[in-house]
Design a protein around this motif. Structure first.
Motif, mmCIF file in Angstrom:
data_model
loop_
_atom_site.group_PDB
_atom_site.id
_atom_site.type_symbol
_atom_site.label_atom_id
_atom_site.label_comp_id
_atom_site.label_asym_id
_atom_site.label_seq_id
_atom_site.Cartn_x
_atom_site.Cartn_y
_atom_site.Cartn_z
ATOM 1 N N PRO A 258 0.730 -1.267 -0.115
ATOM 2 C CA PRO A 258 0.099 -0.034 0.068
ATOM 3 C C PRO A 258 0.614 1.316 -0.062
ATOM 4 N N SER A 259 1.794 1.492 0.746
ATOM 5 C CA SER A 259 2.725 2.394 0.876
ATOM 6 C C SER A 259 3.350 2.812 -0.549
ATOM 7 N N GLU A 260 3.707 1.668 -1.171
ATOM 8 C CA GLU A 260 4.368 1.873 -2.502
ATOM 9 C C GLU A 260 3.160 2.324 -3.684
ATOM 10 N N GLU A 261 2.134 1.712 -3.297
ATOM 11 C CA GLU A 261 0.883 2.328 -4.232
ATOM 12 C C GLU A 261 0.949 3.574 -4.310
ATOM 13 N N ARG A 262 0.754 4.278 -2.924
ATOM 14 C CA ARG A 262 0.873 5.707 -2.468
ATOM 15 C C ARG A 262 1.832 6.304 -3.369
ATOM 16 N N ALA A 263 3.046 6.175 -3.301
ATOM 17 C CA ALA A 263 4.171 6.569 -3.856
ATOM 18 C C ALA A 263 4.377 6.745 -5.373
ATOM 19 N N CYS A 264 3.708 5.336 -5.944
ATOM 20 C CA CYS A 264 3.714 5.370 -7.366
ATOM 21 C C CYS A 264 2.702 6.482 -8.020
ATOM 22 N N ALA A 265 1.508 6.882 -7.013
ATOM 23 C CA ALA A 265 0.443 7.845 -7.641
ATOM 24 C C ALA A 265 1.204 9.192 -7.523
ATOM 25 N N ARG A 266 2.227 9.532 -7.207
ATOM 26 C CA ARG A 266 2.850 10.677 -7.115
ATOM 27 C C ARG A 266 3.039 11.161 -8.475
ATOM 28 N N PRO A 267 2.894 12.627 -8.731
ATOM 29 C CA PRO A 267 2.987 13.082 -10.116
ATOM 30 C C PRO A 267 4.372 12.780 -10.673
ATOM 31 N N GLU A 268 5.363 13.425 -9.745
ATOM 32 C CA GLU A 268 7.025 13.146 -10.272
ATOM 33 C C GLU A 268 7.083 11.908 -10.693
ATOM 34 N N VAL A 269 6.398 10.670 -10.160
ATOM 35 C CA VAL A 269 6.832 9.358 -10.570
ATOM 36 C C VAL A 269 6.091 9.431 -11.980
ATOM 37 N N ALA A 270 5.174 9.535 -12.248
ATOM 38 C CA ALA A 270 4.445 9.694 -13.646
ATOM 39 C C ALA A 270 5.294 10.481 -14.601
ATOM 40 N N GLU A 271 5.743 11.555 -14.056
ATOM 41 C CA GLU A 271 6.709 12.458 -14.952
ATOM 42 C C GLU A 271 7.990 11.606 -15.304
ATOM 43 N N ALA A 272 8.371 10.987 -14.275
ATOM 44 C CA ALA A 272 9.749 9.932 -14.590
ATOM 45 C C ALA A 272 9.562 8.896 -15.375
#
Length: 302
Positions: free
Chosen positions: A257-271
């Motif tokens: 779950p904490s990884e799922e929240r991290a993956c939802a960050r805009p900076e990850v999508a940009e990366a």
């Protein structure tokens, strides 16, 4: 599985190093001449002039073309020059230590930082200094899981014996959290939680407000991974966005779950969108296609 994950990491590091502006040629060296203080042998070795890093893993290992700096080593007797100078009494201790069958047997079996830690124990170096040397030894063992486990366990034991002092309070705090992370990676989640509690007892956080805020962020993410019983060395919630992009795109094993929240960050999508590589025919791939291509290549070679 662990060795496979290490090779996957190496592949991604190389790909990101190519993609990152200014990364090419960022590690430079000079060749220096050293004189071994035991035996007087002269030898040449490379010293690092400059390097570049792209953040770090939860265990502190930098993402870098050169994550672990070399330690000059006397070719004939294997003495590691982990300090610039040694006193006469210290050289006598070191001479006896490197002449033992135990040390000689280590040469092909153990990494330089583990051997340096072993020598530091013979010199009775301060416990915190020894702990910081041993802290880096697992970084040299990503390709050997059994050895890495042994080094992490030794590191945890070294840190468990450390006493907190006001003069070294911040260093003690961080090294204790790193030991908690080692326990997490080893799968000892209850012990990891206890180590986090020990590190974060009232009054233990760094006094500098910015450092304290960074500590809270790390502790929150680490504690969540411990609660989720997540032992991964590169969880999406505790690596830079560019590396989280890989874990989020090809999540094996499944995200916690904490990884799922991290993956939802805009900076990850940009990366993810900025990720670049080339396929076997030299065609440019970007985004998820680039990450999945490298993943398929890695699996094909396992």
């Amino acid at each position: 599985m662990k060795a496979s994950a290490a090779r996957w990491t190496a592949t991604i590091v190389l790909a990101l190093a190519v993609a990152w502006p200014g990364a090419a040629g960022a590690t430079t060296y000079v060749t220096e001449t050293f004189t071994c203080p035991i035996g007087g042998e002269k030898f040449k070795a490379r010293s690092v002039v400059s390097n570049i890093t792209f953040g770090q893993r939860p265990d502190g290992k930098p993402y870098s073309p050169l994550p672990v700096y070399p330690i000059p080593e006397c070719p004939s007797n294997g003495l590691l020059l982990f300090e610039k100078d040694f006193g006469e009494d210290e050289l006598a201790v070191l001479a006896a230590a490197i002449a033992t069958d135990e040390y000689r047997a280590m040469h092909d079996r153990e990494t330089p930082r583990y051997r340096a830690w072993w020598l530091m124990t013979r010199l009775k170096r301060p416990a915190l200094e020894r702990a910081y040397m041993l802290f880096q030894a697992p970084w040299e063992s990503d390709d050997d899981w059994d050895r890495k486990v042994r080094y992490m366990a030794a590191f945890v034991n070294e840190v468990a014996a450390l006493e907190r002092t006001e003069d070294e309070a911040d260093a003690w705090f961080w090294i204790t959290l790193r030991a908690a992370n080692s326990l997490r990676e080893l799968g000892h989640f209850e012990k990891a939680a206890a180590m986090i509690e020990r590190a974060t007892a009232p009054g233990n956080l760094p006094g500098d407000p910015e450092a304290a805020e960074g500590a809270r962020t790390y502790v929150e993410a680490l504690a969540a991974l411990v609660a989720e019983r997540n032992p991964l060395s590169e969880p999406a919630s505790l690596v830079p966005a560019r590396f989280a992009a890989v874990r989020c795109t090809v999540p094996r094993p499944a995200l916690t779950p904490s990884e799922e929240r991290a993956c939802a960050r805009p900076e990850v999508a940009e990366a993810v969108a900025e990720f670049k590589t080339r396929d076997d025919e030299g065609r440019k791939l970007t985004g998820e296609a680039a990450i999945r291509f490298l993943d398929q290549r890695r699996r094909a070679h396992d």
